[in-house]
Structures are given as C-alpha cells and as structure tokens.
Write a protein that holds these residues in place. Structure first.
Motif, PDB file in Angstrom:
ATOM      1  N   ASN A  11       0.816  -1.216   0.000  1.00  0.00           N
ATOM      2  CA  ASN A  11       0.000   0.000   0.000  1.00  0.00           C
ATOM      3  C   ASN A  11       0.852   1.270   0.000  1.00  0.00           C
ATOM      4  N   VAL A  12       2.079   1.169  -0.478  1.00  0.00           N
ATOM      5  CA  VAL A  12       2.929   2.349  -0.592  1.00  0.00           C
ATOM      6  C   VAL A  12       2.681   2.997  -1.951  1.00  0.00           C
ATOM      7  N   PRO A  13       2.888   4.311  -2.076  1.00  0.00           N
ATOM      8  CA  PRO A  13       2.578   4.985  -3.339  1.00  0.00           C
ATOM      9  C   PRO A  13       3.742   4.949  -4.334  1.00  0.00           C
ATOM     10  N   VAL A  14       3.396   5.135  -5.594  1.00  0.00           N
ATOM     11  CA  VAL A  14       4.382   5.306  -6.656  1.00  0.00           C
ATOM     12  C   VAL A  14       4.933   6.727  -6.571  1.00  0.00           C
ATOM     13  N   THR A  15       6.262   6.865  -6.697  1.00  0.00           N
ATOM     14  CA  THR A  15       6.910   8.170  -6.642  1.00  0.00           C
ATOM     15  C   THR A  15       7.661   8.427  -7.949  1.00  0.00           C
ATOM     16  N   LYS A  16       8.373   9.563  -7.978  1.00  0.00           N
ATOM     17  CA  LYS A  16       9.083   9.950  -9.197  1.00  0.00           C
ATOM     18  C   LYS A  16      10.225   9.010  -9.537  1.00  0.00           C
ATOM     19  N   VAL A  17      10.724   8.251  -8.567  1.00  0.00           N
ATOM     20  CA  VAL A  17      11.878   7.376  -8.813  1.00  0.00           C
ATOM     21  C   VAL A  17      11.469   5.913  -8.873  1.00  0.00           C
ATOM     22  N   THR A  18      10.159   5.618  -8.872  1.00  0.00           N
ATOM     23  CA  THR A  18       9.689   4.224  -8.931  1.00  0.00           C
ATOM     24  C   THR A  18       9.647   3.803 -10.393  1.00  0.00           C
ATOM     25  N   ASN A  19      10.656   3.041 -10.831  1.00  0.00           N
ATOM     26  CA  ASN A  19      10.717   2.606 -12.230  1.00  0.00           C
ATOM     27  C   ASN A  19      10.284   1.163 -12.418  1.00  0.00           C
ATOM     28  N   CYS A  20      10.166   0.386 -11.329  1.00  0.00           N
ATOM     29  CA  CYS A  20       9.819  -1.020 -11.473  1.00  0.00           C
ATOM     30  C   CYS A  20       9.202  -1.536 -10.176  1.00  0.00           C
ATOM     31  N   VAL A  21       8.226  -2.450 -10.335  1.00  0.00           N
ATOM     32  CA  VAL A  21       7.662  -3.197  -9.203  1.00  0.00           C
ATOM     33  C   VAL A  21       7.827  -4.661  -9.527  1.00  0.00           C
ATOM     34  N   LEU A  22       8.684  -5.335  -8.762  1.00  0.00           N
ATOM     35  CA  LEU A  22       9.024  -6.736  -9.008  1.00  0.00           C
ATOM     36  C   LEU A  22       8.396  -7.594  -7.911  1.00  0.00           C
ATOM     37  N   VAL A  23       7.594  -8.584  -8.330  1.00  0.00           N
ATOM     38  CA  VAL A  23       6.959  -9.507  -7.383  1.00  0.00           C
ATOM     39  C   VAL A  23       7.329 -10.939  -7.798  1.00  0.00           C
ATOM     40  N   PRO A  24       8.521 -11.382  -7.470  1.00  0.00           N
ATOM     41  CA  PRO A  24       8.966 -12.712  -7.907  1.00  0.00           C
ATOM     42  C   PRO A  24       8.409 -13.815  -7.013  1.00  0.00           C
ATOM     43  N   SER A  25       8.400 -15.006  -7.530  1.00  0.00           N
ATOM     44  CA  SER A  25       8.053 -16.175  -6.729  1.00  0.00           C
ATOM     45  C   SER A  25       9.295 -16.695  -6.017  1.00  0.00           C
TER      46      SER A  25
END
Length: 853
Positions: free
Chosen positions: A352-366
């Motif tokens: 539940n954290v927000p996207v910011t100006k430096v958020t270039n990737c969201v990785l959810v690996p198994s």
C-alpha cells in the motif's frame, strides 16, 4: 592527434573495471506496448520525492484541486514541488508509509479523485529558443522534475551546476538492471519527444557533443533513436556492451569518454553531464506541453503476475492498485514486493505504498524465481567481490570496517564511491549482504558529519559574536577617547583648561596636606623630632647610633600599663556580670518567698470562707496560684540590695549569665526543696516544723521516695476515716491524717514545704546541685516573671490531678512509688512522684465534690 569528440563520433567505446552478467529477464515486459494510466480510488503523494528538502504546503484539508495544480512550493533549486496527478479533493495531510528501504513514514497529501481528470492552467514554452537559460532552468524546477533513473536528484540543480561548463552531454538509456524495461519501451514509443527534450537541454547547457548511450540488448530502441536523430550531427547514438552496471553514472562516463570522475567529485568537474531518458522526456513535456511531472512509466514484472508489462502510473498511485490490475497472486510461502530491480531494489513492508518519481519497477517474484537468502555466513576471502566491483573498491575491507563501526577507515577506503549496485553481494558465495552494511555506514557518517557541521557553525557564530563584541568595545573606547580629546581641545581653545587644571592641582594638594596632617599626630611628631635631635647629637659626638635606652624603658612602662588596664577592664566586666546575675537570683528568691506567703494567707483565710460558702476547691487553688504570681511580680520590683533569709540560699545557687538560666536554677532549687519536704513528712507527718530538722546531708533522692510512700500511707488512712463520717471539707490536699480541717492541714503542709526548701537551698550551698530537670515547670519564657506565673499555674493543675487520682486508686499508688527505680535515674523518679501526687489530688477533689452533691 585525434580528439576525444572525434573518437566518440567514430564509435570508440572504453571499458570499466569489474562488472557482472546477471540474467536479464527483460523480454517478459519489453515486447508489449505501454498501458495507459488508470485513476485509483485514493492518491497518496509524499511531499518529498527527491534528494533534498521538502516544499511548503499550499493546500489544506478540504481543498478542491485540479490536475497539474502545484501542492507545494519552494524557492531553492534543491527542492522539487509536487503537483496533483488528477482533479479531486484533499481529504488528509498525514504521515503514511512511503517507498523506502527502511519502510519509513513521511508527510503525505491524500487526494480523493473525482474521476473527471480536469486540467488546471498549463504554462507551456513552445518557443524555448527565445527563452533565456535561467528562465528555462527555473521552469524545469517549477514543474517538479527530478532524476527518474533512480537517484531522484533535482534536474534544475544539475542543469545549474553544469551550465556553461559542459562539453559532452550523455543521455543514459543503458537501463542495465535486470527485469526493468521502462526506458526501453519509452525510447521505442516516444523517440521523437526524447529528441525534442535533448534539444532543450542543448539550448540550456550548450555542449559540444550529445551522446545517447544504449546497451546492445535493445535493438528496437536503438533503431527508433537513430531514425529520430537523422539530420542532427551533434547527436550521436552510441551502443555499449551489455554488462552490469553499465548504467551507473561514473561507469557509463568511463565507457563513453574513457575518463574517470574523481573521488567525491561530480561529472561536471570533467566537463560531462548525464541525464536519464525518462528525465529528458519529462523536460520536453514540461517546456513544450506545459505539463508538470505527474506520471511516469513503471515496469510490472514477476512470475506472480498474470500479465507482465509496462504501464503509465499517476504519481501517488498505491502499488497494490497496479498489482491488482495485472492479476497479482502472491506466493503463499514467501510474499515479496520489491521496488526496483533484483540488484539495487528493496523490499517494502506492504503493497500500500505509493508510486513516486523514482519508482521505475515493481518486481513480485516467486520463491523459485528469486530464492530468498539462507543467511549470512563467514567470509572465505575469495576476493570475488573486489573483482566484480565497478568502482575499484575493496568490499571485504569496507564490510569489516562498517561492521566494526570504524567510519574513519570507511571514508579512507572511499566508501562513498560505492554506487550500491549490488555486484559484490551477487557474487559473494557466503551470501553476505554487503550493500546493507555500506548503506548503514553511509547513514551513520552522514549523521556524524551533520552534527560536526552544526558544531562548526555554532563555533563560527560564537567566534563571530566574540569578534563583534571586541570590535564594539574598541570602537566604544575610541569614541570615549575621542570625546575626551575633543573636550580637552575645546577647553584649551576657550581658556577654561588652565582654570580646571589649577583647580585639580589645588584639590590634590589639599588632600595630600590633610592626609599628612592626619597621619602626623602631635605625639608622633614630637617623638620623631626628639629622635631626630638625638641622632643629630649622636652624630655631633661621633657616635654611630644615639642612646635610646630611656626610650626603651618608657615603651616597656607604657606596655605594662596597657596590660594592667586591659586586665582591670576584664575583671570589672566579670564582676559586673556576676553582680547582675546575683541580683537577678536574689530578686527571684524574694518573689518566691512573697508568693509563698501570699499563698499561705489565701489558703488559710479565703479558702475557709470559700469552702464554707460551698465554693469549688479547684477555683480556690487557681485563685491562690494567681495570687502567688502577682506577689512574685511585686517582689521582683523590690531592691535586690537587701536580701532576706530566704534569699541567702539562692545566692549560693550556680549563677548563670542569662535570666532564663537563672529561672531554670530557681526551678531546680524548688524541686530539691520539695524532695527534702517529702523526707520530713515521711519522718514526722503530724508536725509542721519537722522539715526544718531534716538532715541536709541525707540523699534527696531517697528522701523523695520515702516522702511519696508516707503520703500514700497517709492518704489511705484518711480515706478510711472518710468512709465512716464523710464531710464536705475532707479533701486530702497533701496533709497528715492528724489534722481535723483539711484546708488548714494544706496550709500547714505548704509552710512545711517552704521551710524544707530553705533547708534544701542551704544544702545546695555545700554541695552544688546537679542538673536536674525542673519538675513543675520549664522556664522557656524570656522573662523570669512570666516563668514564675507559668510555674504557679502548673502546680495548681498538678494538685487538682492528684486529688482526682487519690479517689480512684488510693492504695494502688503506694506500691509503684516504692518500686520506683530511683537508682537508675533520680530525675525520672522525682517526675513520677510529682505526677502521682497531682493525680491523687485531682481524684480526691472529684470524690469530695460528688459526696457534697
């Protein structure tokens, strides 16, 4: 000799130390186009999304905002404002969890969108070539643009630093981190807009050459950029080998130019500036379209997602909203949400954290895709970390010093040159989280340096204040000196100076004469003159020294007389003190004698009348005590020069310096007299004159005990006689059973006690009294008259208590008197006897009163 710019144009590429080749995993998300942005139900905007300080809030809770409206402001280049990503209402301004490696909270603006997406005013500069460089830099700052490659450094600050000193402008499109394809897709789809942004930067910094650097694993992006830069010879598209971390600032500069940025320096020091392709695209949107930075491209990847691709995301969009859009199914055993790539990214506590100006990737690996660490093990000193380090550092040494908190050594080994790429940790066989140690050490060093800088600033302020005070003091002294000089000159000019100087001289001369006259007394002057005459006579007779024997004798005689006068004064003062004390004692004795006489008269005459009239014996006793007090007061006014027979023993009492002590001595004498009277009563209870024949040499302590026993027996006999013919006048007031009238017996007993006191005082003259605590009274008053009155009242109350005690237990009190431990403490024995008598008298009076009724 070929120049550096010509080498770069010819495609020459250098290499940097170290580097690794981790699995890329980019094809999952790079082969599909970027999805448009969706508006979430809630937008959370941190007020600080960059390196630097947070801005000042411009909105309050409840305000309506439009898309692109600024929410914060600042006047410094190190701060980037934040803008509303969409229209809506500000519902809260509160701390929320942000995308940070430590899971920290920060102040956030919470907006509830109205889903109308209404734009506010746009401030576009399409003719940017007609605008000055400073105006463009300030426009970039007002649009809130920060570095979007991951560091978040304010773009305006970097442009201001490299202005007029940049020779080579490098646009970073390498994107070396595994899994991340946001820049790749942006270059493929928006190559023309990126080139427009490059032209804006060229107008601001005026470089000699602009290079777009890409890794060779992005063929589609390379083709798109080459197509967009046709006919622009000052823009070169340079392809570099794929190696991690070629996208690092210092590493890419080394690849393109062959130069190395010095330690603790910035690229501008060697004439180079670098900007990320996402930052260049944002600058184009801000200048030409008038749109602030409110959205960016985010790569959503990982095997737990059903759809892995890139998406435009509004700043402040919760990560959980994006994951739900792509069918996120978390791993049941290990649920991880990583912001960034697997090398430099960090795990957040919840999605539940927000996207910011430096958020270039969201990785959810198994768990199978990226296995979790099994725990840190001991270092085996394989040196793999040193070989992989792209900054040519010694990771092993740095980890030791960071773990030992030896931060000076960490700085000595150039810890801040570490770009935290994670290459050392990737190749470490012991799975040591080296980057975490480095981040912690950097944080501690920054905090220590901040404290040191604050202390230095405080010291500088203190020294500046001290110097200012010194300057003010000197200036003040100079002003006073100048004013005095001006006054002197003015007086000299007006002729008043001579008169003042003469007056001052006269005053000084007069004071000197007066001091000399005061110091020189006539006797001293005569002695000095006489001594000088003798010296002159001796010199005339040829003697070296005059004969001073007579003077010596005179001096000795004067000294002897002075000593005698001193001794005489001391003896006179002692005699006066003794005389005063004796007079006080004599006066006290006279007062007591008169008080006793008045008491006897009051007891013999008025007491009988009062008893005949039915008056209360308690009131009669109180009246007698008052009469005695008045008699004592009158006696104290009598001249102390004619002592009576009763006062003779008092003169033998120990003389004290203070009247209080004289009263104490009198009380002690009365206590001893009562003891002697009790002894006389024990031997001859029916005779009034027996106390006069009491041997003085007998121990008064034993006499007190014997008297108490005798009184107890006498009371017992009196009570037995009263039981047959009870009368109203049968109160046993310390009398013998042979008397018919108890009141007359009391008077006789009082006379006997007075005579016994006289005998006791004579005994005290022979044997000085010990310090016995006064029984009947304690003279705490400053005036001996008041002390005498208080003692009389106390004795009256004690007689009443004794009469009452005799009625309740007439026989039981004899035994305790006989068992009184007189050997242990005679003072306590006397006090106990007095208390018993008082209680007995009071009990007898109560019984008589009851019988009369």
């Amino acid at each position: 000799m070929i120049t550096l710019i010509e080498e770069i144009k010819q495609g020459h590429v250098w290499d940097f130390h170290g580097g690794i080749h981790p699995p890329e995993n980019k094809r999952q998300s790079s082969e599909t186009s970027i999805l448009p942005a969706d508006i979430p139900n809630e937008i959370v905007l941190p007020t600080k999304q960059h390196i630097g300080t947070a801005g000042q809030l411009l909105v309050n809770v409840g305000d309506k905002v439009l898309k692109g409206q600024p929410l914060t402001k600042s006047d410094i280049l190190q701060c980037c404002p934040v803008h509303a990503p969409t229209s809506g209402e500000v519902v809260a301004i509160e701390p929320r969890t942000i995308a940070h490696a430590s899971g920290l909270t920060d102040n956030c603006i919470v907006i509830k969108p109205d889903f109308e997406d209404t734009w506010g005013d746009k401030n576009a500069l399409p003719d940017f070539r007609e605008v000055s460089d400073e105006a463009l830099i300030d426009h970039v700052r007002m649009m809130g643009i920060a570095g979007m490659g991951g560091a978040g450094f304010p773009a305006a600050r970097k442009l201001q630093t490299g202005h007029a000193r940049t020779e080579i402008l490098i646009i970073n499109g390498a994107e070396c981190e595994p899994y991340i394809t946001a820049d790749d897709r942006l270059m493929q789809e928006r190559a023309d807009e990126i080139v427009q942004g490059i032209e804006i930067l060229q107008h601001i910094v005026s470089p000699k050459l602009t290079v777009m650097a890409l890794e060779d694993n992005k063929p589609e992006a390379i083709d798109a950029l080459k197509l967009a830069t046709q006919g622009k010879p000052d823009i070169v598209v340079q392809v570099v080998p794929t190696k991690y971390p070629s996208g690092g600032e210092k590493q890419l500069i080394k690849l393109i130019t062959g130069k190395e940025v010095p330690a603790k320096a910035i690229p501008a020091a060697i004439g180079v500036m670098m900007q990320n392709v996402g930052t260049v695209f944002a600058i184009k949107r801000a200048v030409i379209d008038g749109e602030p930075l409110i959205e960016r491209v985010v790569t959503l990847t990982g095997t737990t997602l059903k759809e892995q691709r890139n998406r435009w995301a509004l700043l402040g969009t919760p990560v959980s909203f994006l994951l739900d859009k792509h069918g996120y199914e978390p791993d049941k055993k290990v649920e991880r949400v990583i912001i960034g790539g697997p090398m430099m990214g960090y795990t957040i506590p919840h999605p539940n954290v927000p996207v910011t100006k430096v958020t270039n990737c969201v990785l959810v690996p198994s768990r199978r895709e990226i296995a979790p660490s099994e725990g840190e093990m001991a270092c085996i000193r394989c040196s793999a970390c040193a070989e992989a380090c792209p900054a040519s550092l010694l990771p092993q040494q740095l980890q030791w010093y960071a773990k030992d908190q030896d931060y000076d050594k960490c700085e000595e080994y150039n810890l801040f040159d570490c770009i935290e790429c994670g290459a050392c940790a990737f190749v470490c066989p012991s799975e040591i989280p080296l980057v975490q140690y480095y981040r912690q050490a950097k944080s501690e060093i920054r905090a220590r340096d901040a404290e040191q800088q604050a202390a230095e600033r405080a010291k500088e302020r203190f020294e500046a204040k001290k110097a200012r005070m010194e300057r003010d003091k000197k200036a003040r002294e100079e002003r006073h000196k100048q004013a005095a000089e001006n006054r002197r000159k003015a007086m000299e000019k007006s002729g008043e100076g001579d008169a003042i100087a003469a007056a001052i001289a006269r005053v000084k001369a007069k004071s000197e004469n007066e001091s000399a006259a005061t110091a020189m007394k006539p006797a001293v002057a005569a002695a000095i003159a006489k001594a000088k005459a003798k010296q002159a006579e001796a010199a005339a007779q040829g003697q070296t020294e005059p004969d001073n024997s007579e003077m010596a004798k005179l001096r000795e005689e004067r000294k002897r007389q002075a000593r005698e006068r001193k001794a005489q004064k001391a003896s006179e003062s002692e005699t006066e003190n003794a005389t005063d004390d004796k007079k006080d004692a004599v006066a006290a004795a006279i007062a007591r004698a008169k008080a006793r006489k008045a008491a006897q008269q009051s007891e013999s005459e008025p007491a009988s009348d009062n008893s005949a009239a039915g008056e209360d014996p308690k009131k009669a006793a109180v009246a007698a005590a008052i009469a005695r007090a008045k008699a004592r007061k009158e006696a104290q006014q009598v001249d102390a020069a004619t002592p009576t027979a009763d006062s003779a023993p008092e003169e033998q009492a120990p003389i004290e310096e203070d009247p209080k002590k004289a009263a104490v001595a009198a009380a002690i004498a009365r206590a001893k007299a009562r003891k002697a009277a009790q002894e006389a009563e024990a031997e001859a209870p029916a005779t009034d004159s027996a106390p006069l024949e009491t041997p003085v040499e007998e121990d008064p302590k034993k006499a007190a005990v014997a008297a108490a026993v005798a009184r107890a027996k006498a009371r017992k006999v009196a009570q037995q006689e009263k039981a047959e013919p009870p009368t109203a006048d049968s109160a046993p007031v310390e009398v013998t059973p042979a008397e018919d009238d108890p009141k007359k017996a009391a008077v006789a007993a009082a006379v006997a006690r007075a005579k016994a006191r006289k005998a006791a005082q004579q005994a005290e003259a022979e044997a000085p009294a010990v310090d016995v605590a006064p029984v009947d009274e304690a003279p705490v008053e400053d005036n001996p008259k008041k002390a005498a009155v208080a003692a009389a009242v106390a004795r009256a109350k004690a007689r009443k208590a004794a009469q009452q005690a005799e009625v309740e237990a007439p026989t039981s009190e004899a035994a305790p008197v006989e068992d009184t431990p007189v050997k242990e403490d005679p003072k306590k024995a006397a006090v106990a006897a007095a208390i018993a008598r008082a209680k007995a008298r009071k009990a007898a009076q109560m019984k008589n009163k009851n019988e009369e009724e």
